[in-house]
Scaffold this active site. Sequence first.
Site, PDB file in Angstrom:
ATOM      1  N   GLY A  46      39.673  36.749  44.377  1.00 59.77           N
ATOM      2  CA  GLY A  46      39.149  37.410  45.562  1.00 59.77           C
ATOM      3  C   GLY A  46      38.350  38.629  45.156  1.00 59.77           C
ATOM      4  O   GLY A  46      38.529  39.165  44.048  1.00 59.77           O
ATOM      5  N   GLN A  51      34.330  46.751  46.145  1.00 58.76           N
ATOM      6  CA  GLN A  51      34.529  46.602  44.693  1.00 58.76           C
ATOM      7  C   GLN A  51      33.213  46.446  43.938  1.00 58.76           C
ATOM      8  O   GLN A  51      33.181  46.584  42.722  1.00 58.76           O
ATOM      9  CB  GLN A  51      35.425  45.396  44.393  1.00 58.76           C
ATOM     10  CG  GLN A  51      36.856  45.576  44.869  1.00 58.76           C
ATOM     11  CD  GLN A  51      37.694  44.390  44.496  1.00 58.76           C
ATOM     12  OE1 GLN A  51      37.727  43.410  45.213  1.00 58.76           O
ATOM     13  NE2 GLN A  51      38.361  44.454  43.356  1.00 58.76           N
ATOM     14  N   CYS A  89      44.322  42.966  40.544  1.00 55.54           N
ATOM     15  CA  CYS A  89      43.071  43.326  41.209  1.00 55.54           C
ATOM     16  C   CYS A  89      42.002  43.510  40.144  1.00 55.54           C
ATOM     17  O   CYS A  89      42.266  44.148  39.118  1.00 55.54           O
ATOM     18  CB  CYS A  89      43.267  44.625  41.988  1.00 55.54           C
ATOM     19  SG  CYS A  89      41.785  45.192  42.841  1.00 55.54           S
ATOM     20  N   LEU A  90      40.814  43.006  40.399  1.00 60.10           N
ATOM     21  CA  LEU A  90      39.730  43.141  39.417  1.00 60.10           C
ATOM     22  C   LEU A  90      39.349  44.608  39.214  1.00 60.10           C
ATOM     23  O   LEU A  90      38.755  44.952  38.198  1.00 60.10           O
ATOM     24  CB  LEU A  90      38.507  42.328  39.854  1.00 60.10           C
ATOM     25  CG  LEU A  90      38.710  40.803  39.844  1.00 60.10           C
ATOM     26  CD1 LEU A  90      37.479  40.104  40.398  1.00 60.10           C
ATOM     27  CD2 LEU A  90      39.043  40.287  38.451  1.00 60.10           C
ATOM     28  N   HIS A 131      45.312  41.292  50.629  1.00 63.27           N
ATOM     29  CA  HIS A 131      44.830  42.173  49.559  1.00 63.27           C
ATOM     30  C   HIS A 131      43.354  42.519  49.762  1.00 63.27           C
ATOM     31  O   HIS A 131      42.960  43.690  49.680  1.00 63.27           O
ATOM     32  CB  HIS A 131      45.047  41.464  48.212  1.00 63.27           C
ATOM     33  CG  HIS A 131      44.541  42.207  47.023  1.00 63.27           C
ATOM     34  ND1 HIS A 131      45.364  42.681  46.021  1.00 63.27           N
ATOM     35  CD2 HIS A 131      43.281  42.554  46.657  1.00 63.27           C
ATOM     36  CE1 HIS A 131      44.628  43.298  45.111  1.00 63.27           C
ATOM     37  NE2 HIS A 131      43.357  43.231  45.463  1.00 63.27           N
ATOM     38  N   GLU A 132      42.541  41.508  50.052  1.00 61.40           N
ATOM     39  CA  GLU A 132      41.093  41.747  50.186  1.00 61.40           C
ATOM     40  C   GLU A 132      40.778  42.558  51.442  1.00 61.40           C
ATOM     41  O   GLU A 132      39.915  43.440  51.424  1.00 61.40           O
ATOM     42  CB  GLU A 132      40.315  40.429  50.188  1.00 61.40           C
ATOM     43  CG  GLU A 132      40.439  39.606  48.911  1.00 61.40           C
ATOM     44  CD  GLU A 132      40.251  40.392  47.618  1.00 61.40           C
ATOM     45  OE1 GLU A 132      39.468  41.364  47.591  1.00 61.40           O
ATOM     46  OE2 GLU A 132      40.922  40.047  46.632  1.00 61.40           O
ATOM     47  N   HIS A 135      41.277  46.170  50.995  1.00 59.73           N
ATOM     48  CA  HIS A 135      40.177  46.847  50.301  1.00 59.73           C
ATOM     49  C   HIS A 135      39.160  47.436  51.288  1.00 59.73           C
ATOM     50  O   HIS A 135      38.526  48.458  51.002  1.00 59.73           O
ATOM     51  CB  HIS A 135      39.417  45.857  49.409  1.00 59.73           C
ATOM     52  CG  HIS A 135      39.955  45.724  48.016  1.00 59.73           C
ATOM     53  ND1 HIS A 135      39.976  46.762  47.113  1.00 59.73           N
ATOM     54  CD2 HIS A 135      40.463  44.645  47.358  1.00 59.73           C
ATOM     55  CE1 HIS A 135      40.475  46.327  45.957  1.00 59.73           C
ATOM     56  NE2 HIS A 135      40.786  45.046  46.077  1.00 59.73           N
TER      57      HIS A 135
END
Length: 154
Positions: A46, A51, A89-90, A131-132, A135
């Site tokens: 994701g 991000q 998480c990236l 999660h996304e 953000h």
Amino acid sequence: MAKLQIRKVGDEVLRKTCRPVEEITPRILTLLDDMIDTMRAANGVGLAAPQVGILRRIAVVEVEEGEVYELINPKIIARAGEQEGAEGCLSVPGRYGLVKRPQHVTVRATNRHGEEFEVTAHDFLARAFCHEIDHLDGHLYIDKVTRMLEEDEY
Ligand code: NI
């Protein structure tokens, strides 16, 4: 299509509240394509627009290969149950932590054609959606982690 630079924890852009998308312009479509490329290149499941430095309510999710969800202005409209599991998480590379999330969520969003849709997700997909969407309001999973995992636990 292009690969975008992924912002890392400590970058203030990750802590901002994103603005809704009011019109789906060619620029938004390019952003969606680039976000999918960027997510895949980084082996992520994701990615949210902040991000990649864009403060718009857009996220992409691909938990099952080839099954991509493009979420424009997503909103969780129902949630049920609870699960605790590992999350990464990236923007927080190389780290994982346990986070409690709903077991089931229903998300309402707009697709790239400007059509509203709803999707009900379970288990890991529900986790990815939560999660996304977090953000988009400047929240990172490390804010709500029960416990960070040690390297020998993942
Ligand atoms: Ni993330």
